[in-house]
Enzyme design. Structure first.
Site, PDB file in Angstrom:
ATOM      1  N   GLU A  52      12.013  -1.823  -8.392  1.00 44.37           N
ATOM      2  CA  GLU A  52      12.605  -1.673  -7.056  1.00 44.37           C
ATOM      3  C   GLU A  52      12.949  -3.039  -6.450  1.00 44.37           C
ATOM      4  O   GLU A  52      13.729  -3.115  -5.506  1.00 44.37           O
ATOM      5  CB  GLU A  52      11.661  -0.914  -6.129  1.00 44.37           C
ATOM      6  CG  GLU A  52      11.740   0.594  -6.265  1.00 44.37           C
ATOM      7  CD  GLU A  52      13.037   1.182  -5.732  1.00 44.37           C
ATOM      8  OE1 GLU A  52      13.400   0.890  -4.589  1.00 44.37           O
ATOM      9  OE2 GLU A  52      13.685   1.935  -6.474  1.00 44.37           O
ATOM     10  N   LYS A  63       6.905  -5.175  -1.739  1.00 45.30           N
ATOM     11  CA  LYS A  63       6.535  -5.558  -3.112  1.00 45.30           C
ATOM     12  C   LYS A  63       7.074  -6.957  -3.440  1.00 45.30           C
ATOM     13  O   LYS A  63       6.508  -7.663  -4.271  1.00 45.30           O
ATOM     14  CB  LYS A  63       7.073  -4.526  -4.105  1.00 45.30           C
ATOM     15  CG  LYS A  63       6.274  -3.214  -4.124  1.00 45.30           C
ATOM     16  CD  LYS A  63       5.002  -3.347  -4.950  1.00 45.30           C
ATOM     17  CE  LYS A  63       4.272  -2.032  -5.088  1.00 45.30           C
ATOM     18  NZ  LYS A  63       3.059  -2.112  -5.913  1.00 45.30           N
TER      19      LYS A  63
HETATM   20  P1  NAP Z   1       0.331   6.486  -7.424  1.00 44.94           P
HETATM   21  O1  NAP Z   1       0.090   7.577  -8.394  1.00 44.94           O
HETATM   22  O2  NAP Z   1       1.022   6.784  -6.140  1.00 44.94           O
HETATM   23  O3  NAP Z   1      -1.103   5.809  -7.108  1.00 44.94           O
HETATM   24  C1  NAP Z   1      -1.253   4.914  -6.054  1.00 44.94           C
HETATM   25  C2  NAP Z   1      -2.724   4.596  -5.904  1.00 44.94           C
HETATM   26  O4  NAP Z   1      -2.907   3.706  -4.795  1.00 44.94           O
HETATM   27  C3  NAP Z   1      -3.615   5.828  -5.606  1.00 44.94           C
HETATM   28  O5  NAP Z   1      -4.841   5.656  -6.252  1.00 44.94           O
HETATM   29  C4  NAP Z   1      -3.789   5.737  -4.101  1.00 44.94           C
HETATM   30  O6  NAP Z   1      -4.959   6.376  -3.637  1.00 44.94           O
HETATM   31  C5  NAP Z   1      -3.925   4.231  -3.946  1.00 44.94           C
HETATM   32  N1  NAP Z   1      -3.704   3.777  -2.569  1.00 44.94           N
HETATM   33  C6  NAP Z   1      -2.677   4.075  -1.742  1.00 44.94           C
HETATM   34  N2  NAP Z   1      -2.824   3.440  -0.558  1.00 44.94           N
HETATM   35  C7  NAP Z   1      -3.982   2.735  -0.643  1.00 44.94           C
HETATM   36  C8  NAP Z   1      -4.693   1.904   0.246  1.00 44.94           C
HETATM   37  N3  NAP Z   1      -4.244   1.666   1.489  1.00 44.94           N
HETATM   38  N4  NAP Z   1      -5.862   1.336  -0.169  1.00 44.94           N
HETATM   39  C9  NAP Z   1      -6.340   1.582  -1.417  1.00 44.94           C
HETATM   40  N5  NAP Z   1      -5.723   2.391  -2.294  1.00 44.94           N
HETATM   41  C10 NAP Z   1      -4.558   2.950  -1.923  1.00 44.94           C
HETATM   42  O7  NAP Z   1       1.146   5.280  -8.108  1.00 44.94           O
HETATM   43  P2  NAP Z   1       1.341   4.930  -9.660  1.00 44.94           P
HETATM   44  O8  NAP Z   1       2.578   5.604 -10.148  1.00 44.94           O
HETATM   45  O9  NAP Z   1       0.058   5.095 -10.369  1.00 44.94           O
HETATM   46  O10 NAP Z   1       1.702   3.387  -9.556  1.00 44.94           O
HETATM   47  C11 NAP Z   1       0.690   2.386  -9.604  1.00 44.94           C
HETATM   48  C12 NAP Z   1       1.242   1.105  -9.015  1.00 44.94           C
HETATM   49  O11 NAP Z   1       2.393   0.698  -9.749  1.00 44.94           O
HETATM   50  C13 NAP Z   1       1.702   1.197  -7.572  1.00 44.94           C
HETATM   51  O12 NAP Z   1       1.414  -0.034  -6.961  1.00 44.94           O
HETATM   52  C14 NAP Z   1       3.204   1.393  -7.664  1.00 44.94           C
HETATM   53  O13 NAP Z   1       3.833   0.904  -6.499  1.00 44.94           O
HETATM   54  C15 NAP Z   1       3.515   0.549  -8.880  1.00 44.94           C
HETATM   55  N6  NAP Z   1       4.672   0.960  -9.691  1.00 44.94           N
HETATM   56  C16 NAP Z   1       4.762   2.232 -10.143  1.00 44.94           C
HETATM   57  C17 NAP Z   1       5.830   2.575 -10.962  1.00 44.94           C
HETATM   58  C18 NAP Z   1       5.985   3.974 -11.504  1.00 44.94           C
HETATM   59  O14 NAP Z   1       7.100   4.313 -11.917  1.00 44.94           O
HETATM   60  N7  NAP Z   1       4.940   4.782 -11.534  1.00 44.94           N
HETATM   61  C19 NAP Z   1       6.779   1.602 -11.312  1.00 44.94           C
HETATM   62  C20 NAP Z   1       6.620   0.313 -10.839  1.00 44.94           C
HETATM   63  C21 NAP Z   1       5.546  -0.011 -10.047  1.00 44.94           C
HETATM   64  P3  NAP Z   1      -4.973   7.962  -3.259  1.00 44.94           P
HETATM   65  O15 NAP Z   1      -5.206   8.675  -4.565  1.00 44.94           O
HETATM   66  O16 NAP Z   1      -6.102   8.046  -2.302  1.00 44.94           O
HETATM   67  O17 NAP Z   1      -3.633   8.277  -2.655  1.00 44.94           O
HETATM   68  N1  GDD Z   2      11.550  11.666  -5.037  1.00 48.79           N
HETATM   69  C1  GDD Z   2      12.763  12.252  -5.128  1.00 48.79           C
HETATM   70  N2  GDD Z   2      12.903  13.544  -4.709  1.00 48.79           N
HETATM   71  N3  GDD Z   2      13.793  11.544  -5.638  1.00 48.79           N
HETATM   72  C2  GDD Z   2      14.996  12.158  -5.754  1.00 48.79           C
HETATM   73  C3  GDD Z   2      15.184  13.477  -5.369  1.00 48.79           C
HETATM   74  C4  GDD Z   2      14.093  14.209  -4.803  1.00 48.79           C
HETATM   75  O1  GDD Z   2      14.201  15.362  -4.427  1.00 48.79           O
HETATM   76  N4  GDD Z   2      16.474  13.803  -5.630  1.00 48.79           N
HETATM   77  C5  GDD Z   2      17.053  12.738  -6.162  1.00 48.79           C
HETATM   78  N5  GDD Z   2      16.163  11.720  -6.236  1.00 48.79           N
HETATM   79  C6  GDD Z   2      16.458  10.368  -6.722  1.00 48.79           C
HETATM   80  C7  GDD Z   2      16.019   9.261  -5.749  1.00 48.79           C
HETATM   81  O2  GDD Z   2      17.004   9.114  -4.710  1.00 48.79           O
HETATM   82  C8  GDD Z   2      15.951   8.071  -6.701  1.00 48.79           C
HETATM   83  O3  GDD Z   2      17.219   7.483  -6.848  1.00 48.79           O
HETATM   84  C9  GDD Z   2      15.527   8.702  -8.033  1.00 48.79           C
HETATM   85  O4  GDD Z   2      15.700  10.113  -7.889  1.00 48.79           O
HETATM   86  C10 GDD Z   2      14.075   8.423  -8.430  1.00 48.79           C
HETATM   87  O5  GDD Z   2      13.241   8.763  -7.337  1.00 48.79           O
HETATM   88  P1  GDD Z   2      11.637   8.741  -7.474  1.00 48.79           P
HETATM   89  O6  GDD Z   2      11.206   9.580  -8.608  1.00 48.79           O
HETATM   90  O7  GDD Z   2      11.083   9.039  -6.125  1.00 48.79           O
HETATM   91  O8  GDD Z   2      11.334   7.248  -7.925  1.00 48.79           O
HETATM   92  P2  GDD Z   2      11.835   5.830  -7.358  1.00 48.79           P
HETATM   93  O9  GDD Z   2      12.741   5.266  -8.409  1.00 48.79           O
HETATM   94  O10 GDD Z   2      12.343   5.910  -5.991  1.00 48.79           O
HETATM   95  O11 GDD Z   2      10.480   5.005  -7.291  1.00 48.79           O
HETATM   96  C11 GDD Z   2       9.529   5.059  -8.370  1.00 48.79           C
HETATM   97  O12 GDD Z   2       9.822   4.056  -9.308  1.00 48.79           O
HETATM   98  C12 GDD Z   2       9.683   2.712  -8.823  1.00 48.79           C
HETATM   99  C13 GDD Z   2      10.062   1.769  -9.982  1.00 48.79           C
HETATM  100  O13 GDD Z   2      11.445   1.687 -10.092  1.00 48.79           O
HETATM  101  C14 GDD Z   2       8.135   4.899  -7.754  1.00 48.79           C
HETATM  102  O14 GDD Z   2       7.168   5.155  -8.753  1.00 48.79           O
HETATM  103  C15 GDD Z   2       7.926   3.489  -7.232  1.00 48.79           C
HETATM  104  O15 GDD Z   2       6.545   3.314  -6.853  1.00 48.79           O
HETATM  105  C16 GDD Z   2       8.264   2.494  -8.360  1.00 48.79           C
HETATM  106  O16 GDD Z   2       8.099   1.171  -7.907  1.00 48.79           O
END
Ligand code: NAP
Ligand code: GDD
Length: 338
Positions: free
Chosen positions: A130, A156
């Protein structure tokens, strides 16, 4: 000697997989969890009684709880995965997102620095694709300039530069993993992959008539969380801290994702109307099974994210095992049987 790690965000998708990986390697794992009124996360329910796992209440917005934790335990490795991680929600809660996703990183690094642990504690920061937002080149690599498009991306960015600054100023072994989207059966149901998977399965079972989505033409580089936590671990084990892109290098649209999921349950989907709010998806009987709801549009959209993971491959020997197809298959299978 047993290594000790702290995982913030241990109840999240990546936290669950990383806890499994580190426990399997014999680590003592400490997890920071928020106090919530419901049951602790399903993602670590199977690990709760593990003798090497200890959970602590705390919050990235509460400096005292963090300081206390660092004061009581010597962590060899800290993985900062905690975040308000939903991009759309960050537009509704920009200040909170900045506090947790931006200042929260600084708080953890200050705990390490002020307690004199800079030479003993390695740090991983969950940075994100992002950061590239309105991309200025494709594919995106470690040298691509940032252009965040949401309060989440901006927060971030603060975290990313703070990690780099602490590495350069104090010599902390600190790394940014610039991770592209990664999914799994443990993905939160409000992210688009899981929302589509769960919606399609309910439609196939006759429990729901349709799904409502936003921008169908957004494109992402989707991988599997299990591969990505392996990459995090490798960054922390490397001789020095650095910044790495983890991605698959494959691009797919939300539209393709919808089609693949309906295909997996033998529902033939046809699109009708111009792309935009009036477009619908219908099945072979003419039932509307996909509608567009502009509530899911974002004030500023990230249209395309495609990563170049060459550096991680060459320096860390990291290579994803899952493909887009095998990742979707696993998520669909899980949703169909659970
Ligand atoms: P997630 O499933 O939303 O998990 C987020 C975690 O952070 C949960 O354990 C949540 O706790 C905890 N949390 C939220 N607010 C907090 C606070 N104020 N203090 C302490 N803990 C808090 O996210 P994820 O997909 O595992 O992603 C892990 C990390 O990678 C995040 O930092 C995300 O931004 C980053 N990231 C994710 C992706 C992706 O595609 N998944 C890609 C790039 C970066 P609760 O369970 O209590 O809500
Ligand atoms: N969530 C969501 N819900 N997204 C939608 C929808 C909907 O109904 N319809 C279309 N989208 C489109 C969003 O506009 C976005 O362009 C794309 O689907 C992906 O949305 P998300 O799955 O919510 O993920 P994200 O790309 O915005 O963010 C995730 O990836 C990031 C890394 O690139 C999150 O995991 C972030 O925490 C992470 O940093």
């Amino acid at each position: 000697m047993t290594k000790t790690a702290l995982i913030t965000g241990i109840t999240g998708q990546d936290g669950g997989y990383l806890a499994e990986l580190l426990l399997d390697k014999g680590y003592m794992v400490h997890g920071l969890q928020r106090r919530v009124s419901s049951e602790p996360s399903r993602r670590i329910a199977h690990l709760i009684n593990h003798p090497n796992l200890k959970l602590h209440y705390g919050d990235l917005s509460d400096t005292g709880s963090l300081m206390k934790l660092f004061d009581l335990h010597l962590f060899n490795e800290v993985y900062n995965l905690a975040a308000q991680s939903h991009v759309r929600v960050s537009f509704d809660m920009p200040e909170y997102t900045a506090e947790v996703d931006g200042i929260g990183v600084l708080k953890l690094l200050e705990c390490i620095r002020t307690l004199g642990m800079t030479e003993h504690t390695r740090f991983y920061q969950a940075s994100t694709s992002e950061l590239y937002g309105k991309v200025v080149e494709t594919p995106q690599s470690e040298t691509t300039p940032f252009y965040p498009r949401s309060p989440y991306g901006v927060a971030k960015q603060f975290g990313f530069w703070t990690v780099k600054n602490y590495r350069e100023s104090y010599g902390i072994h600190a790394s940014n993993g610039i991770l592209f989207n990664h999914e799994s059966p443990w993905r939160g149901s409000e992210f688009v992959t899981q929302k589509i998977v769960q919606g399609v399965v309910k439609i196939a079972k006759g429990e729901q008539s349709h799904i409502e989505l936003g921008n169908l033409d957004a494109e992402r580089d989707w991988g599997h969380a299990k591969d990505y936590v392996e990459g995090m671990y490798r960054m922390v084990q490397h001789d020095y801290g650095d910044d790495y892109v983890l991605a698959t290098g494959e691009l797919h649209s939300v539209r393709e994702l919808v089609e693949a999921c309906f295909d997996a349950v033998d529902i033939r989907l046809r699109w009708e109307g111009k792309p935009g709010p009036d477009e619908i998806g219908v099945d072979e009987n003419g039932n509307t099974i996909v509608k567009i709801n502009p509530d899911f549009y974002r004030p500023a959209e990230v249209d395309l994210l495609l990563g170049n993971p060459t550096k991680a491959k060459e320096v860390l020997g990291w290579k994803p095992q899952y493909t887009f197809v095998s990742m979707i298959e696993e998520m669909m299978q899980f949703a169909l049987t659970n």
